[in-house]
Design a protein around this motif. Structure first.
Motif, mmCIF file in Angstrom:
data_model
loop_
_atom_site.group_PDB
_atom_site.id
_atom_site.type_symbol
_atom_site.label_atom_id
_atom_site.label_comp_id
_atom_site.label_asym_id
_atom_site.label_seq_id
_atom_site.Cartn_x
_atom_site.Cartn_y
_atom_site.Cartn_z
ATOM 1 N N LEU A 91 0.821 -1.210 0.000
ATOM 2 C CA LEU A 91 0.000 0.000 0.000
ATOM 3 C C LEU A 91 0.856 1.261 0.000
ATOM 4 O O LEU A 91 0.588 2.221 -0.738
ATOM 5 N N PHE A 92 1.902 1.244 0.823
ATOM 6 C CA PHE A 92 2.784 2.411 0.862
ATOM 7 C C PHE A 92 3.526 2.593 -0.450
ATOM 8 O O PHE A 92 3.715 3.715 -0.929
ATOM 9 N N ALA A 93 3.936 1.462 -1.063
ATOM 10 C CA ALA A 93 4.628 1.536 -2.353
ATOM 11 C C ALA A 93 3.711 2.089 -3.435
ATOM 12 O O ALA A 93 4.130 2.894 -4.282
ATOM 13 N N LEU A 94 2.425 1.672 -3.418
ATOM 14 C CA LEU A 94 1.465 2.202 -4.386
ATOM 15 C C LEU A 94 1.261 3.701 -4.192
ATOM 16 O O LEU A 94 1.142 4.463 -5.164
ATOM 17 N N PHE A 95 1.235 4.122 -2.917
ATOM 18 C CA PHE A 95 1.090 5.551 -2.634
ATOM 19 C C PHE A 95 2.278 6.335 -3.182
ATOM 20 O O PHE A 95 2.116 7.370 -3.839
ATOM 21 N N LEU A 96 3.486 5.802 -2.921
ATOM 22 C CA LEU A 96 4.684 6.466 -3.443
ATOM 23 C C LEU A 96 4.707 6.453 -4.965
ATOM 24 O O LEU A 96 5.069 7.441 -5.613
ATOM 25 N N ALA A 97 4.341 5.307 -5.544
ATOM 26 C CA ALA A 97 4.352 5.195 -7.002
ATOM 27 C C ALA A 97 3.396 6.199 -7.632
ATOM 28 O O ALA A 97 3.690 6.801 -8.672
ATOM 29 N N ARG A 98 2.242 6.395 -6.993
ATOM 30 C CA ARG A 98 1.279 7.356 -7.519
ATOM 31 C C ARG A 98 1.858 8.764 -7.485
ATOM 32 O O ARG A 98 1.695 9.534 -8.431
ATOM 33 N N ARG A 99 2.537 9.089 -6.388
ATOM 34 C CA ARG A 99 3.151 10.414 -6.289
ATOM 35 C C ARG A 99 4.219 10.617 -7.352
ATOM 36 O O ARG A 99 4.431 11.723 -7.832
ATOM 37 N N ILE A 100 4.916 9.538 -7.711
ATOM 38 C CA ILE A 100 5.992 9.624 -8.692
ATOM 39 C C ILE A 100 5.461 9.539 -10.115
ATOM 40 O O ILE A 100 5.828 10.327 -10.987
ATOM 41 N N VAL A 101 4.571 8.573 -10.344
ATOM 42 C CA VAL A 101 4.121 8.293 -11.709
ATOM 43 C C VAL A 101 3.207 9.396 -12.235
ATOM 44 O O VAL A 101 3.304 9.780 -13.404
ATOM 45 N N ARG A 102 2.322 9.925 -11.394
ATOM 46 C CA ARG A 102 1.362 10.911 -11.886
ATOM 47 C C ARG A 102 2.041 12.138 -12.482
ATOM 48 O O ARG A 102 1.706 12.550 -13.603
ATOM 49 N N PRO A 103 3.010 12.778 -11.796
ATOM 50 C CA PRO A 103 3.678 13.919 -12.425
ATOM 51 C C PRO A 103 4.422 13.539 -13.700
ATOM 52 O O PRO A 103 4.451 14.313 -14.659
ATOM 53 N N VAL A 104 5.030 12.338 -13.711
ATOM 54 C CA VAL A 104 5.742 11.900 -14.922
ATOM 55 C C VAL A 104 4.765 11.719 -16.076
ATOM 56 O O VAL A 104 5.039 12.122 -17.219
ATOM 57 N N LEU A 105 3.600 11.126 -15.789
ATOM 58 C CA LEU A 105 2.588 10.953 -16.836
ATOM 59 C C LEU A 105 2.075 12.303 -17.327
ATOM 60 O O LEU A 105 1.821 12.481 -18.535
ATOM 61 N N ASP A 106 1.934 13.254 -16.410
ATOM 62 C CA ASP A 106 1.488 14.598 -16.816
ATOM 63 C C ASP A 106 2.512 15.250 -17.747
ATOM 64 O O ASP A 106 2.144 15.855 -18.763
ATOM 65 N N PRO A 124 1.071 20.356 -15.364
ATOM 66 C CA PRO A 124 0.706 20.836 -14.021
ATOM 67 C C PRO A 124 1.833 20.561 -13.024
ATOM 68 O O PRO A 124 2.471 19.508 -13.077
ATOM 69 N N VAL A 125 2.083 21.499 -12.153
ATOM 70 C CA VAL A 125 3.083 21.342 -11.096
ATOM 71 C C VAL A 125 2.340 20.955 -9.819
ATOM 72 O O VAL A 125 1.613 21.773 -9.241
ATOM 73 N N ILE A 126 2.500 19.709 -9.392
ATOM 74 C CA ILE A 126 1.761 19.171 -8.236
ATOM 75 C C ILE A 126 2.560 19.440 -6.956
ATOM 76 O O ILE A 126 3.716 19.005 -6.834
ATOM 77 N N ASP A 127 1.948 20.152 -6.031
ATOM 78 C CA ASP A 127 2.649 20.532 -4.799
ATOM 79 C C ASP A 127 3.055 19.328 -3.967
ATOM 80 O O ASP A 127 4.073 19.365 -3.263
ATOM 81 N N SER A 128 2.257 18.253 -4.012
ATOM 82 C CA SER A 128 2.566 17.075 -3.192
ATOM 83 C C SER A 128 3.606 16.161 -3.837
ATOM 84 O O SER A 128 4.028 15.182 -3.213
ATOM 85 N N ALA A 131 10.224 16.983 -4.840
ATOM 86 C CA ALA A 131 10.824 18.229 -5.333
ATOM 87 C C ALA A 131 11.461 18.050 -6.709
ATOM 88 O O ALA A 131 11.401 18.944 -7.553
ATOM 89 N N GLU A 132 12.086 16.882 -6.947
ATOM 90 C CA GLU A 132 12.732 16.643 -8.236
ATOM 91 C C GLU A 132 11.721 16.668 -9.374
ATOM 92 O O GLU A 132 11.994 17.205 -10.457
ATOM 93 N N LEU A 133 10.532 16.075 -9.140
ATOM 94 C CA LEU A 133 9.513 16.044 -10.186
ATOM 95 C C LEU A 133 8.877 17.422 -10.368
ATOM 96 O O LEU A 133 8.457 17.773 -11.474
ATOM 97 N N GLN A 134 8.791 18.203 -9.308
ATOM 98 C CA GLN A 134 8.314 19.578 -9.452
ATOM 99 C C GLN A 134 9.286 20.382 -10.314
ATOM 100 O O GLN A 134 8.858 21.170 -11.180
ATOM 101 N N ARG A 135 10.595 20.177 -10.099
ATOM 102 C CA ARG A 135 11.585 20.862 -10.935
ATOM 103 C C ARG A 135 11.484 20.412 -12.385
ATOM 104 O O ARG A 135 11.625 21.218 -13.312
#
Length: 378
Positions: A91-106, A124-128, A131-135
């Motif tokens: 569950l935690f890995a899926l949560f992390l993956a979502r945080r990582i994959v969603r900005p990359v997909l965007d 879109p720049v996702i605040d959550s 930091a690397e993906l926001q950059r």
């Protein structure tokens, strides 16, 4: 992911610690209360020979109650703990993956849109997001913004180039056709009119070539050292017929001993463009002034006039290709609309820049700021 691995390991170790705490409490419960109290006291006391002897007596007397769990039992408990923690890890890995994959997909979706020519697309720049993906999203948006600006400039420039070339070319063709049809006499005056139009086309093509070379980083410079006062005098002398035609006076305020290192030919092209700009838009009977200021890091050439002040948007867009402000840079004043763009391109090729400002007391001044000779090499 490192945090996830550390958390999983810590959870298993915590489970094993609880297991041995339970075993220790179980052993303590099986001992007589007096022996249990004495054992705790001895274990916390300094390791003297007498204390060690008494501990051996207790362990010997109640040894059957101190049997440690077997290694196979420990392995089984560890396996059960690992299996129990797997759902939480997933569950935690899926949560992390979502945080990582969603900005990359965007960003990927935005990149696909930009690749199809939609340069206004932004990721879109996702605040959550990390930091690397926001950059990453911010850098992508900056790139898309520049591509949009380049595309808009290309479209505007293409239309402007077509218009600027068509105007003198149409005039030249019309004049020649008139001569052929004997509407105009075949005389020197008519030929000079055609030559003027062709010269306009030649200047536009030459300016476009300089801009293209400068933008591609291929504008070659031949750096030499020269006297700035003599250099400015030379450029003013070339412009003197046009100055006299407008009733203007050009004044050289540059010190006689001032020198600089630059491409004399290219810089001369820039200074001549600034003098020409001042001649076209200065007030009749006014003054065009050329000055020089230097410090430890840079040298400035300043061309100013007594015409009408440029304001607001005019100052911000002064060096844009083909841009003409209504206050002065109208087509009837002549020029290709590229001169100041060429000035900026030549300055940047030297590692410097050009800037414009409203002159105190009226008029406009344009500054060419270039690195000093110890900063600029051939």
């Amino acid at each position: 992911m490192v945090a996830l691995a550390i958390a999983a390991t810590a959870a298993v170790q915590a489970g094993m610690w609880l297991r041995y705490s339970y075993w220790d409490d179980k052993v303590d419960a099986q001992l007589p209360s007096a022996i249990s109290a004495e054992l705790r006291e001895l274990e916390g006391a300094p390791p003297t020979e007498e204390n060690a002897r008494r501990l051996r007596e207790i362990y010997g007397q109640y040894g059957d109650r101190f049997v440690m769990p077997s290694e196979s039992d420990d392995l089984l408990v560890q396996a059960l703990l690992s299996l129990a923690i797997v759902p939480f890890v997933v569950l935690f890995a899926l949560f992390l993956a979502r945080r990582i994959v969603r900005p990359v997909l965007d960003v990927a979706a935005a990149a696909e849109s930009v690749s199809k020519g939609h340069f206004s697309t932004r990721a879109p720049v996702i605040d959550s997001a990390p930091a690397e993906l926001q950059r990453l999203a911010n850098h992508f948006n900056t790139m898309a913004q520049r591509l949009e600006a380049y595309d808009r400039e290309l479209q505007d420039s293409s239309a402007a180039i077509a218009h600027e070339l068509r105007t003198p070319l149409t005039a030249a063709i019309g004049r020649l056709q008139g001569i052929v049809d004997e509407v105009f006499p075949f005389e020197e005056k008519q030929i000079r009119t055609v030559l003027d139009q062709l010269g306009q086309i030649h200047r536009i093509i030459g300016d476009l070539q300089v801009l293209s070379l400068a933008q591609g980083g291929r504008l070659r410079l031949e750096i030499t050292q020269f006297n700035v006062h003599d250099f400015v005098d030379e450029r003013i002398s070339w412009a003197r017929p046009f100055l006299q035609e407008r009733g203007l006076v050009a004044v050289n305020h540059v010190g006689a001993e001032e020198t600089m290192r630059a491409d004399r030919g290219r810089l001369g092209q820039a200074v001549s463009a600034l003098i020409d700009n001042a001649i076209r838009y200065a007030s009749d009977g006014g003054v065009v002034e050329v000055d020089c200021r230097a410090d430890a890091s840079a040298i400035e050439l300043i061309v100013s006039d007594l015409g009408k002040n440029a304001q607001g948007e005019d100052l911000a867009r002064f060096f844009e290709r083909f841009w003409r402000g209504e206050w002065s840079r109208s087509r009837h004043a002549g020029g290709t609309g590229l001169g100041l763009s060429v000035v900026q391109a030549i300055c940047k090729a030297h590692g410097g820049h050009a800037e414009v400002a409203a002159r105190v007391g009226g008029g406009t001044e344009i500054r060419i700021r270039l690195p000093r000779e110890d900063k600029l090499t051939a």
